[in-house]
Enzyme design. Sequence first.
Site, mmCIF file in Angstrom:
data_model
loop_
_atom_site.group_PDB
_atom_site.id
_atom_site.type_symbol
_atom_site.label_atom_id
_atom_site.label_comp_id
_atom_site.label_asym_id
_atom_site.label_seq_id
_atom_site.Cartn_x
_atom_site.Cartn_y
_atom_site.Cartn_z
ATOM 1 N N TYR A 171 0.645 -1.375 0.081
ATOM 2 C CA TYR A 171 0.008 0.119 -0.041
ATOM 3 C C TYR A 171 0.808 1.298 0.138
ATOM 4 O O TYR A 171 0.605 2.073 -0.819
ATOM 5 C CB TYR A 171 -0.658 -0.156 1.329
ATOM 6 N N LYS A 175 1.167 4.314 -2.704
ATOM 7 C CA LYS A 175 0.977 5.500 -2.549
ATOM 8 C C LYS A 175 1.995 6.430 -2.436
ATOM 9 O O LYS A 175 1.784 7.799 -3.260
ATOM 10 C CB LYS A 175 0.199 5.682 -0.821
#
Length: 309
Positions: A171, A175
């Site tokens: 993640y 990001k």
Amino acid sequence: MAKLCEGRVVIVTGSGRGIGREHALSLARHGAHVVVNDLGAGVDGSGGDASPAQQVVAEIEAAGGRAIANGDDISTFAGADRLVRAAVETFGDLHAVVNNAGILRDRMMANMTEAEWDAVITVHLKGTFAPAHFAAAYWRDRSKAGQPVDGRIINTTSVSGIYGNIGQSNYGAAKAGIAAFTVITALELARYGVTVNAVAPVALTRMTENLQPTPPTDEEREIQSPRWIAPIVTWLASAESKGVTGRVFEASGRTLAIAEGWVRGPSHDPVADPTALGPVVEQLLAGARKNSGMDGRPGSWPQPQAGAD
């Protein structure tokens, strides 16, 4: 109340629930025509349900706004292309894309599976690139045809990506990539009259509520409400934000801030002999700001811990 986005056409991906839903409702309240894109999948990306997007559309229409639901998979080129076409064909134009869709498959990196890595990278990183790609092509063609363009791309990054968080290597990498993508595409698309910015939200949603060590209090729920993220996204989608591009905003019920990107810190003349580097690196580290933790403060980055998983 002044309507910042009167008549502007805005796509919001992942807007059936949580932060995206708040974006869609806020944009509609400010006069935007909204394309509510959502697969209705679970937090891990599995399954599908068209009703969340349809419910948001119904809520917007009940308040006198205009919206359509869209269930295309924005992590595919075919789905992203259809999404952008749906906005233009339904409302006659496109002014902003809010890339919000995401999933979580948290796990310590040594235990993470290939499928868990690929799924998160695909939904977040490619799912940001693909809608932006087709929107940018639409605005480029309008610009080259001599038509006015006042476009916006608003991406969703995370403090997990720009500062780092344990258990979120997939993640966080996605990001962080989105933050870099934002800066680069802001440079590329300025010539066409398009700005590109990103928001790093902190909010309590179905993606994050299970990450809390204890159940949140009512006060914590209010501070972490997704509604605190929508104002900056609504403003960035408006004509007022024309002079702002290539920036990352942190947004929560506690703060609205600019996240400053990588900067060159202390430097030294090049060193050819690796055996001479120890004292040089020690000197550079002594003069450098410490890594920021999840609160964005230099020096609050947790020190790596030795021990078992």
